[in-house]
Write a protein that holds these residues in place. Structure first.
Motif, PDB file in Angstrom:
ATOM      1  N   UNK A 686       0.843  -1.179   0.000  1.00 42.22           N
ATOM      2  CA  UNK A 686       0.000   0.000   0.000  1.00 42.22           C
ATOM      3  C   UNK A 686       0.882   1.233   0.000  1.00 42.22           C
ATOM      4  N   UNK A 687       0.541   2.203  -0.874  1.00 38.74           N
ATOM      5  CA  UNK A 687       1.277   3.458  -0.903  1.00 38.74           C
ATOM      6  C   UNK A 687       0.665   4.390   0.137  1.00 38.74           C
ATOM      7  N   UNK A 688       1.443   4.729   1.162  1.00 41.58           N
ATOM      8  CA  UNK A 688       0.946   5.529   2.274  1.00 41.58           C
ATOM      9  C   UNK A 688       1.876   6.711   2.498  1.00 41.58           C
ATOM     10  N   UNK A 689       1.358   7.914   2.232  1.00 42.28           N
ATOM     11  CA  UNK A 689       2.123   9.147   2.438  1.00 42.28           C
ATOM     12  C   UNK A 689       3.464   9.120   1.716  1.00 42.28           C
ATOM     13  N   UNK A 690       3.482   8.557   0.501  1.00 40.56           N
ATOM     14  CA  UNK A 690       4.693   8.555  -0.311  1.00 40.56           C
ATOM     15  C   UNK A 690       5.638   7.416  -0.030  1.00 40.56           C
ATOM     16  N   UNK A 691       5.384   6.614   0.990  1.00 40.58           N
ATOM     17  CA  UNK A 691       6.212   5.465   1.316  1.00 40.58           C
ATOM     18  C   UNK A 691       5.401   4.197   1.148  1.00 40.58           C
ATOM     19  N   UNK A 692       6.041   3.142   0.633  1.00 42.70           N
ATOM     20  CA  UNK A 692       5.328   1.888   0.404  1.00 42.70           C
ATOM     21  C   UNK A 692       5.268   1.082   1.693  1.00 42.70           C
ATOM     22  N   UNK A 722      11.398   0.741   2.210  1.00 45.82           N
ATOM     23  CA  UNK A 722      12.096   1.956   1.796  1.00 45.82           C
ATOM     24  C   UNK A 722      12.028   2.137   0.279  1.00 45.82           C
ATOM     25  N   UNK A 723      10.829   2.285  -0.218  1.00 45.90           N
ATOM     26  CA  UNK A 723      10.612   2.540  -1.637  1.00 45.90           C
ATOM     27  C   UNK A 723       9.620   3.687  -1.756  1.00 45.90           C
ATOM     28  N   UNK A 724      10.017   4.692  -2.531  1.00 44.92           N
ATOM     29  CA  UNK A 724       9.124   5.827  -2.736  1.00 44.92           C
ATOM     30  C   UNK A 724       8.021   5.443  -3.709  1.00 44.92           C
ATOM     31  N   UNK A 725       6.803   5.937  -3.431  1.00 48.69           N
ATOM     32  CA  UNK A 725       5.686   5.625  -4.316  1.00 48.69           C
ATOM     33  C   UNK A 725       4.799   6.848  -4.451  1.00 48.69           C
ATOM     34  N   UNK A 726       4.588   7.291  -5.663  1.00 50.12           N
ATOM     35  CA  UNK A 726       3.617   8.350  -5.925  1.00 50.12           C
ATOM     36  C   UNK A 726       3.970   9.666  -5.262  1.00 50.12           C
ATOM     37  N   UNK A 728       2.548  11.995  -2.273  1.00 47.91           N
ATOM     38  CA  UNK A 728       1.627  11.944  -1.139  1.00 47.91           C
ATOM     39  C   UNK A 728       0.892  13.249  -0.918  1.00 47.91           C
ATOM     40  N   UNK A 729       1.367  14.343  -1.517  1.00 48.02           N
ATOM     41  CA  UNK A 729       0.723  15.624  -1.256  1.00 48.02           C
ATOM     42  C   UNK A 729      -0.615  15.763  -1.952  1.00 48.02           C
ATOM     43  N   UNK A 730      -0.766  15.100  -3.109  1.00 45.56           N
ATOM     44  CA  UNK A 730      -2.049  15.118  -3.789  1.00 45.56           C
ATOM     45  C   UNK A 730      -2.131  13.920  -4.705  1.00 45.56           C
ATOM     46  N   UNK A 731      -3.351  13.498  -5.033  1.00 45.84           N
ATOM     47  CA  UNK A 731      -3.504  12.302  -5.848  1.00 45.84           C
ATOM     48  C   UNK A 731      -2.939  12.495  -7.240  1.00 45.84           C
ATOM     49  N   UNK A 732      -2.248  11.463  -7.793  1.00 46.11           N
ATOM     50  CA  UNK A 732      -1.765  11.565  -9.169  1.00 46.11           C
ATOM     51  C   UNK A 732      -2.932  11.568 -10.131  1.00 46.11           C
ATOM     52  N   UNK A 733      -2.918  12.513 -11.065  1.00 45.46           N
ATOM     53  CA  UNK A 733      -4.042  12.639 -11.983  1.00 45.46           C
ATOM     54  C   UNK A 733      -3.540  12.877 -13.385  1.00 45.46           C
TER      55      UNK A 733
END
Length: 821
Positions: A686-692, A722-726, A728-733
């Motif tokens: 799960x991607x949570x606040x930019x961290x997986x 320790x993997x960055x995901x997406x 977290x500040x706003x949804x990718x669109x």
């Protein structure tokens, strides 16, 4: 002339999409009654149309009736007050309570010019009562006899505030702005305020500070007032919708280009202001819609061009967004938040296909991110109605209806916040028909049935009336098309009793110590009696409150259940055969004169069932609750100062304290969680606040807000990878405003340009065909034939519009957008 009275009740909040789910709110402050003229003679007595003869015979039971003594009749006669609004030709009455326990009621009577008339506007009158509706006085002169809007012309402030706002019906072309009248003393006096804009919707109060007001103007401007409407400031343009968040945080969506239907194309921006319009922060862009429920901020977005919509959730006022682990939604599907608080969200996800009329209910974790399947084939009608009901008189209890594969609609109930669902038990005093003895359960009529004119009211419960539930229902293998009866449960839905034959309007007074009811749809359309019960609907007494019957409009009482006054609204023809509005207010306080003492109450364990394990008896969501409850045989008054008394004690954990985790489901007739076939890997990322975050689970997660201790404790491990995901500040669109290099853009134009004409033509053809079929579609439920039934003497909720203190909603049949209430 024959007149028909149309009752508009309830409040509907439409935040996401053009199709909304309207739920009647128990503590609403405003209800509206309408008259519509019919052809025929006023004195004609109309008979009910012949009913569906193919329906199953009605189960039989005998309602318990007790005689009204001569003394009781005399006491009620002395405390019954009738007011006739002579000479008032208003076709619409709007009734609003001001404050809590003030006894102040404001009534707005309006009559608008016919739609085919060359004249605009209309007229209105304003009445005030300071004694709970026992008498009314015309105060129209306080507002210079100004014509007040019918749709949202009368608004009262939240809680115990004395603020009132009247919105004048001002012609747009002839005036630069509208006019409102404000009162800070519950309508004793009013002040006229000239607005620099024309409001497009009801002015919204802040839920804690009624001095703060917000509204959208007809040109899309977002306007704020910090001094109860005296001074207004335009803080933004192109606004689509708004909602208050936590504290003074205000969220609103807007279109940067002001384009039409930007929400349908996912071109909206979402902004937040935390200082009442001084500064703004963009928290999301390229969204379709948004909503704020239970502390969770939801947005509906498309991550990449051509992909289905998904939901992103923020639990920190839009600082960070995380993707909800829910199935995506195609163009024909929608999301709908059915219920929620700070611990958990119930989310309906529509099934694929334009004519499914059902979906799946999911429940969230306490972050609103992980969702587990709770209920399949959940009914969500084509008219945008769901029967999902929170039984507020008992913790953890929910009612709703499911659509079986064979078209039957059946009622299911959950006693542990969606962990398990079961059919309702057969009422104790009702026998089933011969053809359904082997498959006989109680089924409750909800919003869908009310929309189709089958039942006049939704299920009713209140936190102060512990365990009490009143609802219309039918007995058999599914919901029946026959005339429903009233059933009552005194233990939150475990056991039921047949209480009243036929449909009724009902209300809970004195924290459940008194229940009143008036028959709906009588044969001649007129009523003169009211029924009341002091033992939670087991037995009833009947009081004749008027010698001149009235055409019934509805029951109204002060929001909450503390009052002992009930008002019966209706009309009767005057000597000139014109209808005269009438209200009859009955004060039951003089009948129940004795205050309840300690001897009138008994200790009662909620959720207790016969033959259960003593260690877990009454355990729901991890603890037991023992209430101090009024005895059935005690005839006394709880009073305005009554407070629900309860004692809590923890319980050991069992499987019932857990929901099935993401990727698991609860097997039928079992509390064990089974692995879904489409989730083979036992680890969920799960991607949570930019961290997986990696989740390892045995299939169970504790129900949010569950307080159990020890006992069954399955393994559930969360590890941050320790993997960055997406972002977290706003949804990718898939933003249409992102910059593209010139060379890449030219290449795209060359490659795609030749196919645009063909693509547009095909899309237009498909769109036209789908609209032709979709616009006329209608659900084909087992009792859907009743949609064609018309009762000229009936009282029904208007399916097109509902006017209330919380807004006006118009239902359409499109489902291309998402619904969050």
């Amino acid at each position: 002339m024959t007149w028909r009275l149309l009752v508009l009740g309830g409040a509907c909040l439409l935040l996401m999409g053009v199709r909304g789910q309207c739920k009647e709110q128990r503590n609403r402050r405003t209800v509206s009654f309408h008259q519509t003229q019919q052809d025929g003679d006023q004195r004609q007595v109309l008979s009910r149309p012949e009913r569906d003869t193919t329906a199953s015979p009605r189960p039989t039971f005998t309602a318990c009736k007790l005689p009204l003594t001569t003394l009781e009749h005399q006491v009620l006669d002395q405390n019954t007050h009738e007011t006739g609004f002579h000479g008032d030709d208003g076709s619409s009455f709007t009734v609003t309570w001001v404050g809590d326990g003030t006894g102040v009621i404001l009534v707005l009577s309006t009559i608008s010019a016919p739609l085919h008339s060359f004249f605009e506007g209309g007229s209105s009158r304003l009445y005030r009562s300071a004694d709970y509706g026992k008498s009314f006085h015309d105060i129209s002169h306080l507002i210079n006899n100004t014509f007040i809007r019918k749709e949202f012309g009368l608004l009262a402030g939240p809680g115990n505030s004395q603020q009132v706002i009247l919105t004048a019906d001002t012609p747009v072309l002839d005036n630069t702005g509208g006019v409102i009248f404000t009162s800070t003393d519950a309508g004793v006096s009013f002040k006229s305020v000239q607005l620099p804009f024309h409001p497009a919707q009801p002015i919204t109060f802040h839920f804690l500070n009624p001095e703060y007001l917000v509204v959208i103007s007809i040109d899309g401007g977002l306007w704020l007032s910090l001094d109860f409407g005296t001074v207004w400031k335009k803080v933004h343009e192109g606004t689509q919708s708004f909602t208050w968040g936590s504290g003074i945080t205000l969220f609103f969506s807007f279109s940067p280009k002001g384009t039409v239907e930007a929400d349908r194309r996912g071109e909206l921006f979402l902004k937040r202001t935390e200082d009442l319009g001084k500064t703004f922060t963009t928290v999301a862009h390229s969204i379709f819609s948004f909503g704020y429920v239970g502390g969770f901020l939801f947005t509906s977005v498309i991550e990449t061009l051509g992909a289905p919509r998904v939901i992103y959730v923020s639990s920190d006022q839009g600082e960070h967004f995380n993707k909800a682990q829910l199935p995506s939604a195609s163009t024909e599907q929608f999301y709908s938040v059915l219920d929620g608080d700070e611990d958990m969200i119930f989310m309906h996800v529509d099934n694929p296909g334009e004519e499914s009329y059902f979906g799946t209910v999911y429940t969230s974790d306490d972050r609103g991110i992980l969702y587990s399947k709770s209920l399949e084939r959940h009914l969500f009608g084509g008219e945008g109605k769901s029967d999902f009901t929170n039984v507020t008189s008992m913790r953890g209890v929910y009612l709703t209806n499911i659509l079986e594969e064979d078209g039957r609609i059946r009622t299911v109930i959950s006693f542990n916040r969606g962990g398990e669902w079961t059919l309702l038990n057969k009422p104790q005093n009702v026998e089933c028909g011969e053809d359904s003895r082997n498959d006989c359960n109680l089924h409750i009529h909800g919003e869908h049935s009310r929309y189709n004119g089958i039942t006049p009211m939704l299920p009713l419960s209140d936190p102060t009336a512990v365990g009490l539930v009143i609802a219309h229902g039918s007995l058999g293998d599914s919901i029946s098309s026959t005339r429903p009866d009233v059933y009552v449960s005194e233990d939150g839905g475990y056991k039921w009793r047949g209480s009243l034959r036929g449909p009724h309007h009902y209300s809970i007074l004195d924290a459940g110590g008194l229940v009143v009811a008036v028959e709906a749809h009588p044969m001649d359309g007129q009523i003169n009696t009211i029924k009341f019960s002091t033992d939670e609907g087991q037995c009833w007494k009947v009081y004749n409150f008027t010698e001149q019957p009235i055409f019934f409009a509805g029951l109204t009482s002060e929001p909450g259940t503390k009052t002992m006054n009930i008002s019966v609204w209706g009309y009767r023809p005057e000597d000139d055969h014109q209808p005269m509005w009438v209200v009859v207010t009955i004060d039951f306080q003089s009948l129940l004169t004795r205050e309840c003492g300690n001897q009138d109450y008994v200790q009662w364990l909620a959720h207790a069932t016969e033959g259960g394990d003593l260690a877990t008896e009454g355990c729901v969501l991890g603890y037991k609750e023992t209430f101090r409850r009024l005895r059935k045989l005690s005839v006394c008054r709880n009073g305005r100062d009554y407070v629900v008394s309860r004692q809590k004690s923890p319980c050991p954990c069992t499987r019932e304290d857990y929901l099935c985790d993401y990727g698991y489901y609860r097997h039928e007739n079992s509390s064990e969680c089974m692995r879904q076939l489409d989730t083979a890997d036992h680890a969920l990322e799960v991607c949570l606040n930019g961290e997986e975050e990696e989740l390892r689970t045995l299939g169970y997660r504790k129900v949010p807000s569950d307080k159990c201790e020890g006992g069954f404790t399955p393994l559930r491990i969360k590890e941050t990878v320790n993997r960055h995901c997406g972002n977290s500040s706003q949804p990718p669109t898939a933003s249409p405003y992102s910059e593209t290099p010139r060379e890449k853009m030219l290449l795209i134009v060359v490659c795609v340009g030749s196919g645009i004409v063909i693509l547009v033509a095909v899309a237009a053809a498909v769109y036209t065909v789908r609209r032709m079929g979709y616009g006329n579609r209608a659900p084909t439920y087992r009792f859907s034939v009743l949609q064609l039934r018309d009762d000229n003497c009936s009282i029904a909720a208007d399916p097109e519009s509902v006017a209330s203190s919380n807004g006006t909603s118009v239902f359409q049949v499109d489902s291309d957008d998402d619904l969050i209430e």
